[in-house]
Write an enzyme that holds these catalytic residues in place. Structure first.
Site, PDB file in Angstrom:
ATOM      1  CE1 TYR A  62     -13.986  -7.477   1.627  1.00 50.48           C
ATOM      2  CE2 TYR A  62     -12.135  -8.443   0.448  1.00 50.48           C
ATOM      3  CZ  TYR A  62     -12.631  -7.560   1.390  1.00 50.48           C
ATOM      4  OH  TYR A  62     -11.767  -6.760   2.095  1.00 50.48           O
ATOM      5  NE  ARG A 109      -3.994  -2.067   2.201  1.00 50.77           N
ATOM      6  CZ  ARG A 109      -4.724  -2.456   3.239  1.00 50.77           C
ATOM      7  NH1 ARG A 109      -4.604  -1.814   4.391  1.00 50.77           N
ATOM      8  NH2 ARG A 109      -5.561  -3.461   3.131  1.00 50.77           N
ATOM      9  NE  ARG A 142      -9.721   7.775  -6.044  1.00 51.29           N
ATOM     10  CZ  ARG A 142     -10.062   7.119  -4.949  1.00 51.29           C
ATOM     11  NH1 ARG A 142      -9.181   6.408  -4.281  1.00 51.29           N
ATOM     12  NH2 ARG A 142     -11.316   7.162  -4.506  1.00 51.29           N
ATOM     13  NE  ARG A 190      -6.567   4.390   2.479  1.00 54.42           N
ATOM     14  CZ  ARG A 190      -7.152   3.591   3.375  1.00 54.42           C
ATOM     15  NH1 ARG A 190      -8.310   3.961   3.907  1.00 54.42           N
ATOM     16  NH2 ARG A 190      -6.577   2.476   3.756  1.00 54.42           N
ATOM     17  CG  ASP A 221      -9.945  -2.908  -4.253  1.00 48.78           C
ATOM     18  OD1 ASP A 221      -9.609  -2.196  -3.275  1.00 48.78           O
ATOM     19  OD2 ASP A 221     -10.798  -3.823  -4.171  1.00 48.78           O
TER      20      ASP A 221
END
Length: 357
Positions: A163, A39, A52, A43, A88
């Protein structure tokens, strides 16, 4: 038998074949320990947040120019030894036509959870042509990276299945684990479907220029060793089969397997057929290497929580990680999971500079 990569592939041209990362993943300890961060693109970077604005997560992943730029940002800022493809875990599901979205503050949410054999049978096949934006993003990225290797990325079949069955994030994955035992045939069919879409997704990245591939199993740590070995590992092996023998010369694309909370599963994760095993922060790397028989390189395992600690505390910690990593044939320094969103990017840059000095 090695299946030749395209002549223009970075491994085939030699651009990345002798990089520290590829050498370490292949069991050849380089002079300097390579470092990158899971990652690392995302962010924690202000340039990412600025880019973004106004774009939803999955839309960003499927915009080749944007996905490439996000992948490149941490390489420019930190000077890491590898880029990790910005994507993702649920992108293959979306490309297959499954109704899924990333809900801010929640995570992936599916419109129709998969709970029965009929639900599994109704899952659509993934058309390889739908992967054109992925291949384009990889090609753009590789052209900019030069000698820095790109790592392909995909979620492992169990994490995708979790998921799909849960319909979103879950702490215990009771519904998924319940289906595994209540309807083994439906579960096996679901895992086969997940393995197929994962394999196609990974193969597209590698053929387009990725020099390594990492299978990421976010939720495997919730499984017993018996359940993982009998009901999950075969699908993980199947997911890697489409990229297992791709290579150039006498070197294949190295494969990495990482899971969260998987200290008891490390040997089983290795045995699906990978070159390197990622280790989270819960066990020391020398103990992880012992559990792996001392035969494969390891990746990890700085505790992400310590990125916010005073520098002397963090330095002592990652020095210890580096020392324990010498127990394995080779070591790629990384985090034991992803970069927290509130991490000061300068801390990551400082770690990279320290290791390079």
């Amino acid at each position: 038998m090695i299946t030749a990569l395209p002549d223009t592939h970075p491994l085939a041209t030699g651009r990345t074949a002798d990089s520290a990362l590829v050498r370490a993943y292949s069991g050849d300890r380089p002079e300097k320990t390579p470092v990158w961060f899971m990652r690392q693109a995302g962010r924690s970077l202000p340039e990412y947040r600025e880019l973004r604005v106004g774009t939803r997560m999955l839309d960003a992943c499927l915009d080749p120019a944007m996905a490439s730029e996000i992948t490149l940002q941490p390489v420019r800022r930190h000077g890491v030894d590898a880029a990790i493809f910005f994507s993702d875990i649920v992108i293959p599901l979306k490309l297959a036509g499954v109704a899924v979205d990333i809900v801010p503050g929640t995570g992936p949410v599916l419109e129709h959870p998969v709970r029965t054999a009929a639900d599994v049978a109704a899952l659509p096949a993934l058309d390889p042509e739908s992967l054109a934006p992925i291949a384009e993003a990889v090609a753009i990225t590789v052209a900019e990276l030069g000698n820095t290797p790109l790592i392909g990325f995909a979620g492992a079949p169990f994490t995708l299945a979790a998921y799909l069955v849960e319909g979103g994030p879950s702490k215990d994955h009771i519904a998924a684990r319940g289906l595994m035992h209540a309807d083994p045939e439906a579960w096996d069919a679901l895992m086969t479907w997940c393995a197929e879409v994962t394999g196609v997704f990974l193969r597209a990245q590698v053929l387009a220029g990725a020099s390594a591939a990492q299978l990421f199993d976010s939720w495997a740590g919730g499984l017993s060793l018996a359940d993982y070995t009998s009901r999950v590992a075969p699908a993980s092996r199947q997911a890697l089969d489409p990229v297992r023998n791709l290579g150039a010369g006498n070197r294949t694309v190295p494969l990495v397997h990482f899971g969260v909370g998987t200290g008891e599963l490390l040997a089983a994760m290795r045995d699906v057929g990978v070159d390197t095993v990622g280790v989270d922060w819960r066990i020391p790397l020398d103990e992880a290497s012992r559990r792996l028989g001392g035969t494969v390189p390891v990746q990890g395992n700085i505790d992400p929580a310590l990125l916010s600690a005073p520098w002397p505390v963090l330095e002592a910690h990652f020095r210890d990680v580096l020392q324990r990593g010498t127990a394995a044939p080779a070591h790629v320094l990384n985090l034991g999971h992803g970069v927290p969103p509130d991490t000061n990017p300068d801390v990551l840059t400082r770690i990279v500079e320290f290791v390079a000095s």
